[in-house]
Design an enzyme around this catalytic site. Sequence first.
Site, PDB file in Angstrom:
ATOM      1  N   LYS A 189       0.938  -1.101  -0.055  1.00 52.24           N
ATOM      2  CA  LYS A 189      -0.009   0.054  -0.037  1.00 52.24           C
ATOM      3  C   LYS A 189       1.031   1.282   0.112  1.00 52.24           C
ATOM      4  CE  LYS A 189      -4.412   1.246  -0.285  1.00 52.24           C
ATOM      5  NZ  LYS A 189      -4.942   0.999  -1.588  1.00 52.24           N
ATOM      6  N   SER A 384      -8.213  -0.004  -5.751  1.00 51.45           N
ATOM      7  CA  SER A 384      -8.556   0.262  -4.314  1.00 51.45           C
ATOM      8  C   SER A 384     -10.030   0.258  -4.135  1.00 51.45           C
ATOM      9  CB  SER A 384      -7.716   1.345  -3.776  1.00 51.45           C
ATOM     10  OG  SER A 384      -7.451   1.273  -2.179  1.00 51.45           O
TER      11      SER A 384
END
Length: 584
Positions: A189, A384
């Site tokens: 991430k 995402s």
Amino acid sequence: MNFLRNLAASIIGTLIALGLIVMLFLLIAATFGDTKKVVLKSNSVLELKLENIVKDYAPKSNDPLDELLGFNDKKLGLNTVINAIENAKTDDKIKGISISTLGVNAGIAQTQAIRDKLFEFKESGKFIFAYADFYDQKSYYLSSVADSIFVNPVGGIDFKGLSSEVLFYKDLQEKTGVKMEVIRHGKYKSAVEPFLYNEMSENNREQISSFLKSIWNEMLVDISANRGVTITELNKIADNLLARTPKLAIENNIIDAAIYEDEYVDKLKKISGISKDDDLNKISLSNYISKGKGRVLSTAPHKIAVIYAQGEIIYGKGDEDKIGQYLIIKALKKARKDKKVKAIVLRVNSPGGSALASELIWRELELTKEKLPLVVSMGNLAASGGYYISCNADRIFAEPTTITGSIGVFGILPNFSKLAKNIGINAEQVSTNTGANYSVFEPMSTKFRLVTAEGVENIYNIFLERVAKGRNMSKQAVDSIAQGRVWSGVEALNKGLVDELGNLNDAILYAAELAEITDYKTRNYPSYKVDLEDKLSNFPFVKSKNKIILEELGESNFKIYQTVKQFSKLRGIQTRLPFVITIN
């Protein structure tokens, strides 16, 4: 004093009145004055320029005042570009297409979709030529579909492979005393990595390298098929910059000839059947669309609703540039109530954003799927939160060059405690209870960090559950390909995150198949209404703050400012792709 006050009021009132009169005269002139009518002549060449912003969906206002006063941005909708090329294919007045763009202001997946449509056009027997003073990689990729490619004799081709640059702000935080407090789940991430480190992590380098190679390979496959140059040779050309001059580009079969623009026009005349002494009949893409060629007319009784979700996901209403749950949910409900709508295609082009808004949209999609077939088409990005709202569809289509995945979660909060200490500010808090509170002027407490981390973990687990259910996978299997990792469309197909590689039209065809209909038309959602205040922001005397800062800082510095500003404004837990990844 009263005299001066009254004088000032009179002057201001007069100026406002004069402004209104000028606007009225402009409106009357536009309404009744002579305007040059767009005429489509026989033996015309459709000129394709994509220097204006290409969006998946770019509806124009029907208000004539908007056009007159410049409220309609210069933008192109991908859907209208595709439709225009489709119409040109069977238009007797269009002999061929000339690609003459200085740059392509579109994402790589959008560019590939337009290129694929151009290939279909060429198969109809009509010609495609391309000319430029200089080709960047994206414009060359688009132009490589042409029968013949020409460049200015002193021009060149930028053909060097893809690269991505990520900016890091850890030292900037230390120097300014403004820190971003980060809590994340997902070793890949990387959206928050620029605030944690001074250099790229190996995990981030691995994922960027992986999807860049995948996207580059897709481009090479297409170029190779049209230019007759092997992928190995194309990589050699890129490695050694063997297309940097027209001479080298011709030797390596990247282009066909180096000629001046007037010579190129003569070639277009000849292939169009026009005398060299006559004017070339050209019509721009925007003018061709203005004649109604950006639509495919149909009297079909059934509809397939295409709902466009484009931009970052925010909690709120949303607009043409941002996905808000309010507009998307409203569009889904409206489509469900229309008895003529037999299926829904959700077109997603988003890096993600608010986890809460993503969940609310996901829920409405679940309700929609109970009544109608639901198919997702992914554009440049569906990552995402963009993947969150895609994962529960009956079928997911991605372009080979789509960037998707990034199943991960983070929370981020600005902290000014070091800056406050440096400039002599001390903040004191008084509370009725001992729960974990947060102040931007105090270092984040361990208790608050633990509570926030718990929230991040909770959202991540919900995200995994949503994907597992939608993709018919176990949570463990999803977790193994999640962790915030970004994939190209090709990689996502191999990992089971998407079902098929294809464009928006492929998704529409599949939706029709699920609905068991053959005669249908599409209906685009949502509808956008712009407030007068937002419209007036285009005028110099009400210039936006961002425009002023851009002019002062310059484009490169403004991007840094914008990235820091975007992160500082985030509220709630985020499912978001990195802001700062750019592909060149």
